[in-house]
Design a protein around this motif. Sequence first.
Motif, PDB file in Angstrom:
ATOM      1  N   GLU A 124     -15.957   6.498 -21.961  1.00 21.95           N
ATOM      2  CA  GLU A 124     -15.329   7.066 -20.765  1.00 21.95           C
ATOM      3  C   GLU A 124     -13.824   7.250 -20.970  1.00 21.95           C
ATOM      4  OE1 GLU A 124     -19.066   5.078 -19.881  1.00 21.95           O
ATOM      5  OE2 GLU A 124     -17.202   4.308 -20.793  1.00 21.95           O
ATOM      6  N   GLN A 125     -13.193   6.303 -21.651  1.00 24.89           N
ATOM      7  CA  GLN A 125     -11.760   6.402 -21.913  1.00 24.89           C
ATOM      8  C   GLN A 125     -11.463   7.481 -22.959  1.00 24.89           C
ATOM      9  OE1 GLN A 125     -10.313   2.464 -22.854  1.00 24.89           O
ATOM     10  NE2 GLN A 125     -10.911   1.625 -20.858  1.00 24.89           N
ATOM     11  N   ARG A 127     -13.241  10.159 -23.506  1.00 27.15           N
ATOM     12  CA  ARG A 127     -13.430  11.455 -22.842  1.00 27.15           C
ATOM     13  C   ARG A 127     -12.264  11.792 -21.927  1.00 27.15           C
ATOM     14  NH1 ARG A 127     -19.787  10.271 -21.509  1.00 27.15           N
ATOM     15  NH2 ARG A 127     -20.662  11.081 -23.478  1.00 27.15           N
TER      16      ARG A 127
END
Length: 207
Positions: A124-125, A127
């Motif tokens: 998530e980070q 992306r």
Amino acid sequence: MESFVRVSGIAAPIMRINIDTDQIIPAKYLVRTSEAGISQGLFAGWRLRTDGSVNPDFILNREPYTRARIILADRNFGCGSSREAAPKALREWGIRAVIAPSFGGIFFNNCFRNGLLPVELPIEQVRLIAEQIEASGGNGAVTVDLELQRVEAPDGDAFSFRSPPLLRQMLLEGIDEIELTLSRQDVIARFRETDRTRRPWSYKPGL
């Protein structure tokens, strides 16, 4: 060995999963008499067309990513063989850090020994950083700081990561295992003195 403390610059998102060492540096580029020039084969299957001409669609062939110092990728970057030429090719190209959720184990260790820092962050980070890079047209700088163990995204978001302590020390100081051992000669000598009193039979007289 080359040291690494901090790098800030253009980052190229290559958000693919399972990028293996043969994709990073195809086997045919390993047949050489010198390591110099090994980056000519970096991502050759993607960076070059079948006739050898440059593929303008591949990100490292497009501005500003031709000047990338950092690569972002999806999970399991550097999987496959134990090909040490993979981090060597990346480093010769000018890449100093690769940010991904996970890495092939041997590739991960080889990076530290070739002046290249592998940074593990949750997908998530990664992306989010990639989205900020793309929103900036590729010009938003990413900063990777090994001393602070922190990545700063173009918009200022900061993310912490952890590196194996011994490998981190070696890369910060630019030393290999032999140099690290030699730097601890006092500790080794003290151990030998203590150990000699406990196990005198394991030492030759006068040594």
